[in-house]
Design a protein around this motif. Structure first.
Motif, short mmCIF file in Angstrom:
data_model
loop_
_atom_site.label_atom_id
_atom_site.label_comp_id
_atom_site.label_asym_id
_atom_site.label_seq_id
_atom_site.Cartn_x
_atom_site.Cartn_y
_atom_site.Cartn_z
N SER A 116 -4.21 1.43 5.03
CA SER A 116 -2.92 1.11 5.67
C SER A 116 -2.97 1.38 7.16
CB SER A 116 -1.80 1.92 5.02
OG SER A 116 -1.91 3.31 5.31
N LEU A 173 -6.36 4.62 0.42
CA LEU A 173 -5.25 3.73 0.73
C LEU A 173 -4.57 4.10 2.04
CD1 LEU A 173 -3.75 3.25 -2.85
CD2 LEU A 173 -5.13 1.64 -1.52
N ILE A 185 0.83 -1.21 0.00
CA ILE A 185 0.00 0.00 0.00
C ILE A 185 0.87 1.26 0.00
CG2 ILE A 185 -1.68 1.34 1.33
CD1 ILE A 185 -2.84 -1.32 2.32
#
Length: 473
Positions: free
Chosen positions: A369, A365, A335
């Protein structure tokens, strides 16, 4: 007992809790309260980013002044992470969460009454302290009180709900801030609503079973676990699998975090989070101001950031699809590499469609994460040091962000808008490589198995002693 004798074993309440394969009705109630607590936490932590342009205009502040106030909050977060973690290991998860939530809520209300840069900076330091103490301890609590096989998804659920606080604060700011020169004060008042969640948590949440067990308070732990077991058997219509006796944990002190077994884990976590959190907040906390410097009007900037904030919840939901299926360190590495590439595109884009498209992807993203990292942090340390270990790593990230805010301000002033995003991309790439190459494997392993290390001074110290620990996941 001789040096070669195996450690004594016992059928613990935590081993019994881990064998429960479902999230029970009572645990869902805990989940609701925890998500609400973190929702107010997230909302408050993002509040200054959305009011910064208005405060800058009213008080005639410079970019450097905005950086000072932003950095002040992160300095408080560093203190809160470390102190909150230590207090939670010493006095309990629940008590520390409640006190920290009340503390940051009161400080947020004080922020609404600030009259200048200095008292506002002080209040943001104190608010940040309470916010991060709440976050670190809450994540530790979640890791200890839910089924091992569902830890990641439970963390993702809490994050998804809590992240509603970010777009909520963004859109409320977009509506409230333009109402008048001092309308921004109402945003800090909203940030103080965490008081409500704290009051509910006192009644609903029990103390962590693992913490009670580590303190010898097994009778209290037994009451909590027995209730969960009964609910699980009722829901499943069958008996639970037998729990296995496990090795009793050794006595540990805070110094063990920087000694043989856990030193590498502490260093890797601190480096990863220093780079990653600096990049995360470099993007999110500075976004309204950066867009204004890029040529947008303050109202346009708030509109853009409000739209981008909508991607936060989908990011956490996305993480549910893989957080318990892929090793967390690998997921974070992949990621971060993708986000780094998108940061470069965002920083160089002039087209509105490209700007919004890449910004939405970055936000999705980043939050995905974050779920992985939030699940990973408390997993790699033993119960007696879990909150402090997670707090040290998270605190290092906040301290680095304190420094990074001044660095970002300097880069923006001297090198320009695009250079900021090149720097953020480089930081994320290094963070991904650090955790991806040097981090601990956690997928499919119990907390006890993950946190076990070889004896200090022996070959392999710092590596998980998998052959010596019974996996009761």
């Amino acid at each position: 007992m001789s040096a070669t004798s195996p450690p004594p074993t016992e059928l613990t309440t935590s081993a019994r809790l881990r064998r429960v394969p479902v999230v029970t009705r009572t645990q869902r109630g805990w989940l609701t309260v925890l998500a609400a607590m973190l929702l107010f936490d997230m909302a408050d932590s993002s509040s200054f980013a959305y009011v910064a342009p208005a405060i800058r205009t009213q008080w005639g502040l410079s970019i450097g002044d905005i950086g000072t106030i932003t950095a002040a909050a992160f300095l408080g977060m560093f203190v809160g992470s470390v102190v909150g973690g230590r207090l939670a290991d010493r006095f309990g998860r629940k008590r520390t969460m409640v006190v920290a939530t009340i503390f940051y809520s009161v400080c947020s209300l004080l922020s609404a009454a600030s009259t200048g840069i200095y008292d506002l900076a002080l209040y943001r330091v104190l608010t940040g302290c309470g916010l991060m103490a709440t976050t670190v301890v809450l994540l530790t609590y979640v890791s200890e009180m839910f089924p091992s096989a569902k830890r990641g998804r439970v963390q993702a659920t809490v994050s998804a709900v809590s992240l509603l606080g970010v777009p909520a604060m963004a859109w409320l700011s977009r509506w409230i801030v333009p109402m008048g020169p001092s309308a921004w004060r109402a945003i800090f008042i909203l940030g103080g609503m965490g008081l409500l969640a704290a009051l509910v948590s006192v009644k609903v949440l029990p103390e962590s079973v693992r913490w009670l067990e580590s303190q010898g308070r097994t009778a209290e732990a037994e009451l909590v676990v027995a209730k969960i077991e009964n609910e699980a058997m009722t829901a499943l219509g069958e008996r639970l699998p037998a729990a296995q006796a496990e090795a009793l944990p050794p006595e540990l002190s805070p110094l063990d975090l920087i000694s043989a077994g856990y030193l590498r884990r502490t260093i890797v976590l601190c480096i990863t989070l220093s780079l990653a959190i600096s990049a995360f907040y470099g993007f999110n906390a500075w976004m309204p101001t950066l867009l204004v410097e890029h040529g947008l009007e303050p109202s346009q900037s708030l509109e853009y950031t409000s739209i981008l904030s909508l991607a936060a919840v989908p990011g956490a939901i996305l993480a549910m699809l893989f957080v318990d299926r892929v090793d967390r360190r690998t997921a974070v590495l992949v990621i971060y590499v993708v986000i780094a590439a998108l940061m470069l595109v965002f920083g160089l884009a002039d087209d509105t469609t490209v700007l919004l498209g890449t910004g939405l992807l970055i936000t999705v993203l980043l939050q995905a994460s974050t779920v992985c990292v939030y699940a990973y942090m408390p997993e790699i340390f033993p119960t007696q040091l879990r909150a402090l270990g997670a707090g040290l790593g998270n605190g290092a990230g906040r301290l680095a962000t304190f420094v990074a805010t001044f660095v970002i301000a300097a880069i923006l002033t001297r090198l320009g808008y695009a250079s900021v995003f090149v720097s953020l991309a480089a930081a994320l790439l290094l963070a991904g490589l650090t955790i991806g190459v040097l981090g601990e494997r956690t997928r499919g392993r119990s907390l006890e198995e993950i946190s076990a290390v070889a004896e200090p001074g022996k070959s392999g110290a710092g590596r998980p002693a998998e052959e010596d620990v019974t996996n009761v996941t």
